[in-house]
Design an enzyme around this catalytic site. Sequence first.
Site, PDB file in Angstrom:
ATOM      1  N   LYS A  18       0.854  -1.185   0.000  1.00  0.00           N
ATOM      2  CA  LYS A  18       0.000   0.000   0.000  1.00  0.00           C
ATOM      3  C   LYS A  18       0.890   1.235   0.000  1.00  0.00           C
ATOM      4  CE  LYS A  18      -4.324   1.218   2.308  1.00  0.00           C
ATOM      5  NZ  LYS A  18      -5.038   1.080   3.579  1.00  0.00           N
TER       6      LYS A  18
HETATM    7  C1  E4P Z   1      -8.404   2.064   3.624  1.00  0.00           C
HETATM    8  O1  E4P Z   1      -7.607   1.298   3.173  1.00  0.00           O
HETATM    9  C2  E4P Z   1      -8.248   2.781   4.880  1.00  0.00           C
HETATM   10  O2  E4P Z   1      -7.535   1.951   5.772  1.00  0.00           O
HETATM   11  C3  E4P Z   1      -9.553   3.094   5.561  1.00  0.00           C
HETATM   12  O3  E4P Z   1     -10.661   2.703   4.776  1.00  0.00           O
HETATM   13  C4  E4P Z   1      -9.643   4.465   6.124  1.00  0.00           C
HETATM   14  O4  E4P Z   1     -10.898   4.622   6.753  1.00  0.00           O
HETATM   15  P1  E4P Z   1     -11.225   5.836   7.736  1.00  0.00           P
HETATM   16  O5  E4P Z   1     -11.365   7.078   6.922  1.00  0.00           O
HETATM   17  O6  E4P Z   1     -12.523   5.445   8.389  1.00  0.00           O
HETATM   18  O7  E4P Z   1     -10.077   5.920   8.706  1.00  0.00           O
END
Ligand code: E4P
Length: 219
Positions: free
Chosen positions: A84
Amino acid sequence: MKLFVDTGDVKEVARAAEWGILDGVTTNPTLIAKSGRGFKETVLEICSLVPNGDISAEVVATDYDAMLAEALEVSSWAENIVVKVPLIEPGIRLVSELTRRDIRTNVTLVFTVGQALLAAKAGATYISNFVGRVDDLSTDGMEAVRDTVTMVDTYGFESQVLVASVRHPLHVLQAIQAGAHVSTMPLKVIEQLFGHPLTEAGLKRFLDDWNKAGLSILP
Ligand code: E4P
């Protein structure tokens, strides 16, 4: 649409995995820090709980050389790891290089179709388009998802549009309507997808009627 759980908690991953409907897991530095455990041990346990799923593990460096070193380290831990990468300039350079090396990537913190274009052109496997954080600003976070799905389809990019920052079941419905390839969400949201008051009431009535009649299935 693929269904991913968004968590760094291995117990949550194990619970979602036992349903047999999980296609992958996304983590981020915040979720890993919240788990209170080490990064590598957590990611490896998740990989073994979901051996056929894609497990996103995020690099934390922000300069190109350090990002590349982290990406190569993380991707060496298990075959189902997807690196990522945040959508910053060295991040896009990194995704291009990882694509060249056949290493799969998930470009994160994507909020606009312009950013998504950069990720798609670099060969991102997944483009993580955050919706909840945009909705929090009283703007429609799903708009960029719809535009990105159209862009990927129109130009034949291989990237899959991943709806992230999902906060409730309506986001899941909207992700399906937009034709997104993947949606990642907290375990709580997956659990909410199960529920409907008419399912509960209907099951209660079936079972009451069955029991009143004194029936049984097993001899
Ligand atoms: C995605 O990969 C992120 O980890 C996640 O969806 C972020 O979500 P949030 O905005 O609720 O922290």
